[in-house]
Design a protein around this motif. Structure first.
Motif, PDB file in Angstrom:
ATOM      1  N   VAL A  36       0.877  -1.173   0.000  1.00  0.00           N
ATOM      2  CA  VAL A  36       0.000   0.000   0.000  1.00  0.00           C
ATOM      3  C   VAL A  36       0.914   1.223   0.000  1.00  0.00           C
ATOM      4  CG1 VAL A  36      -1.765   1.274   1.268  1.00  0.00           C
ATOM      5  CG2 VAL A  36      -1.833  -1.221   1.210  1.00  0.00           C
ATOM      6  N   ILE A  37       0.864   2.012  -1.061  1.00  0.00           N
ATOM      7  CA  ILE A  37       1.873   3.055  -1.259  1.00  0.00           C
ATOM      8  C   ILE A  37       1.249   4.372  -1.719  1.00  0.00           C
ATOM      9  CG2 ILE A  37       3.651   1.357  -1.846  1.00  0.00           C
ATOM     10  CD1 ILE A  37       3.268   2.107  -4.791  1.00  0.00           C
ATOM     11  N   LYS A  38       2.067   5.422  -1.619  1.00  0.00           N
ATOM     12  CA  LYS A  38       1.759   6.692  -2.254  1.00  0.00           C
ATOM     13  C   LYS A  38       2.706   6.874  -3.437  1.00  0.00           C
ATOM     14  CE  LYS A  38      -0.023   9.030   1.857  1.00  0.00           C
ATOM     15  NZ  LYS A  38       0.061  10.207   2.752  1.00  0.00           N
ATOM     16  N   LEU A  39       2.225   7.547  -4.484  1.00  0.00           N
ATOM     17  CA  LEU A  39       3.006   7.765  -5.690  1.00  0.00           C
ATOM     18  C   LEU A  39       3.188   9.259  -5.911  1.00  0.00           C
ATOM     19  CD1 LEU A  39       1.283   5.106  -7.971  1.00  0.00           C
ATOM     20  CD2 LEU A  39       3.666   5.055  -7.195  1.00  0.00           C
ATOM     21  N   LEU A  40       4.433   9.671  -6.048  1.00  0.00           N
ATOM     22  CA  LEU A  40       4.768  11.082  -6.219  1.00  0.00           C
ATOM     23  C   LEU A  40       5.128  11.373  -7.669  1.00  0.00           C
ATOM     24  CD1 LEU A  40       5.483  13.857  -4.784  1.00  0.00           C
ATOM     25  CD2 LEU A  40       7.850  13.015  -4.802  1.00  0.00           C
ATOM     26  N   ASN A  41       4.451  12.371  -8.264  1.00  0.00           N
ATOM     27  CA  ASN A  41       4.871  12.865  -9.569  1.00  0.00           C
ATOM     28  C   ASN A  41       6.065  13.777  -9.334  1.00  0.00           C
ATOM     29  OD1 ASN A  41       4.773  15.109 -11.809  1.00  0.00           O
ATOM     30  ND2 ASN A  41       3.669  13.357 -12.647  1.00  0.00           N
ATOM     31  N   ILE A  42       7.237  13.382  -9.827  1.00  0.00           N
ATOM     32  CA  ILE A  42       8.454  14.081  -9.433  1.00  0.00           C
ATOM     33  C   ILE A  42       8.615  15.433 -10.117  1.00  0.00           C
ATOM     34  CG2 ILE A  42       9.623  11.930  -8.840  1.00  0.00           C
ATOM     35  CD1 ILE A  42      11.145  12.130 -11.463  1.00  0.00           C
ATOM     36  N   LYS A  43       7.945  15.650 -11.222  1.00  0.00           N
ATOM     37  CA  LYS A  43       8.012  16.947 -11.902  1.00  0.00           C
ATOM     38  C   LYS A  43       7.229  18.007 -11.133  1.00  0.00           C
ATOM     39  CE  LYS A  43       8.491  19.961 -15.318  1.00  0.00           C
ATOM     40  NZ  LYS A  43       9.777  20.611 -15.635  1.00  0.00           N
ATOM     41  N   HIS A  44       6.058  17.654 -10.642  1.00  0.00           N
ATOM     42  CA  HIS A  44       5.163  18.636 -10.015  1.00  0.00           C
ATOM     43  C   HIS A  44       5.056  18.487  -8.493  1.00  0.00           C
ATOM     44  CE1 HIS A  44       3.794  20.203 -13.890  1.00  0.00           C
ATOM     45  NE2 HIS A  44       3.872  18.953 -14.302  1.00  0.00           N
ATOM     46  N   ASN A  45       5.739  17.479  -7.938  1.00  0.00           N
ATOM     47  CA  ASN A  45       5.779  17.271  -6.492  1.00  0.00           C
ATOM     48  C   ASN A  45       4.372  17.127  -5.898  1.00  0.00           C
ATOM     49  OD1 ASN A  45       7.328  16.885  -4.122  1.00  0.00           O
ATOM     50  ND2 ASN A  45       6.914  18.994  -3.468  1.00  0.00           N
ATOM     51  N   VAL A  46       3.548  16.347  -6.557  1.00  0.00           N
ATOM     52  CA  VAL A  46       2.206  16.047  -6.047  1.00  0.00           C
ATOM     53  C   VAL A  46       2.014  14.538  -6.005  1.00  0.00           C
ATOM     54  CG1 VAL A  46       1.138  18.213  -6.793  1.00  0.00           C
ATOM     55  CG2 VAL A  46       1.157  16.247  -8.360  1.00  0.00           C
ATOM     56  N   ARG A  47       1.226  14.093  -5.038  1.00  0.00           N
ATOM     57  CA  ARG A  47       0.946  12.670  -4.884  1.00  0.00           C
ATOM     58  C   ARG A  47      -0.384  12.305  -5.528  1.00  0.00           C
ATOM     59  NH1 ARG A  47       4.438  14.194  -1.259  1.00  0.00           N
ATOM     60  NH2 ARG A  47       5.860  12.704  -0.251  1.00  0.00           N
ATOM     61  N   LEU A  48      -0.408  11.127  -6.142  1.00  0.00           N
ATOM     62  CA  LEU A  48      -1.622  10.627  -6.781  1.00  0.00           C
ATOM     63  C   LEU A  48      -2.705  10.444  -5.721  1.00  0.00           C
ATOM     64  CD1 LEU A  48      -2.648   9.577  -9.593  1.00  0.00           C
ATOM     65  CD2 LEU A  48      -2.074   7.283  -8.759  1.00  0.00           C
TER      66      LEU A  48
END
Length: 222
Positions: A36-48
């Motif tokens: 069970v995880i969180k995913l970070l968009n590394i370009k915009h620093n936001v989590r899904l």
């Protein structure tokens, strides 16, 4: 197990891990099935992120966004297999493997289709299904550089049916989800489609995959 009990059990376990500094599989450097995880968009620093708020246009399904807050419990996703490919608890997710990502708090799967996204008019990404069961449009292929999905590596998620990549380009919503970022899918790879596994519970490998639990379907074991 009821949906309500499943959500509360997972929330309790996550809080326990945070309070007592416990992280299942903390020594692992790859992502495993059943985690069970969180995913970070590394370009915009936001989590899904998702929540029980539906799009006002397009499919009208549950919206999927990006949030900057690291602690939001609505950003947890369970890594699961598909109806055609088992995903045994604790086995490493391979590069090129097709998975489903199930939103923990609502039980709906990360989903896409040919509806236009509300802000950018790219391909809409939504959350779909009930109790973790949706359809073939919930399937995403993990694109990474080696043999397995490594936790420190930026990866891409290719929507199997439409061959578009899970992406963020920075457009932000107003009310009722003010400040949250649009998540959509795009055909061309770019910095906007790179994601990294962040906080969560990473399941250790089972001694024998044959005896492990299949995460093609939703289960909870503690």
């Amino acid at each position: 197990m009821s949906k309500w009990l499943l959500v509360n059990c997972l929330t309790f376990l996550l809080l326990f891990c945070l309070i007592f500094g416990v992280a299942l599989g903390a020594e692992l450097n790859f992502v495993t099935c059943g985690s069970v995880i969180k995913l970070l968009n590394i370009k915009h620093n936001v989590r899904l992120h998702s929540h029980d708020v539906r799009y006002g246009s397009g499919s009208g399904q549950q919206s999927v966004t990006g949030v900057s807050a690291a602690e939001d419990s609505n950003s947890y996703w369970s890594v699961r297999g598909t109806n055609d490919a088992f995903c045994y608890r604790g086995t490493s997710v391979k590069c090129g493997q097709t998975i489903r990502l199930t939103h923990v708090n609502t039980g709906r799967n990360l989903h896409s289709h040919y509806f236009a996204s509300p802000l950018s008019s790219n391909q809409e990404v939504s959350a779909f299904g009930d109790e973790g069961e949706g359809d073939h449009l919930d399937e995403w292929t993990v694109q990474c550089g080696g043999s397995v999905w490594r936790r420190e590596e930026a990866v891409r998620f290719l929507h199997k049916a439409t061959e578009a990549l899970l992406s963020v380009t920075g457009e932000q919503y107003g009310r009722p989800i003010h400040g949250q970022t649009e998540v959509h899918a795009m055909s061309s790879p770019s910095q906007h489609s790179l994601w990294k596994a962040m906080e969560g519970i990473f399941m250790k490998p089972s001694e024998s995959p044959v005896g492990g639990r299949d995460y093609s379907h939703p289960h909870t074991e503690f």
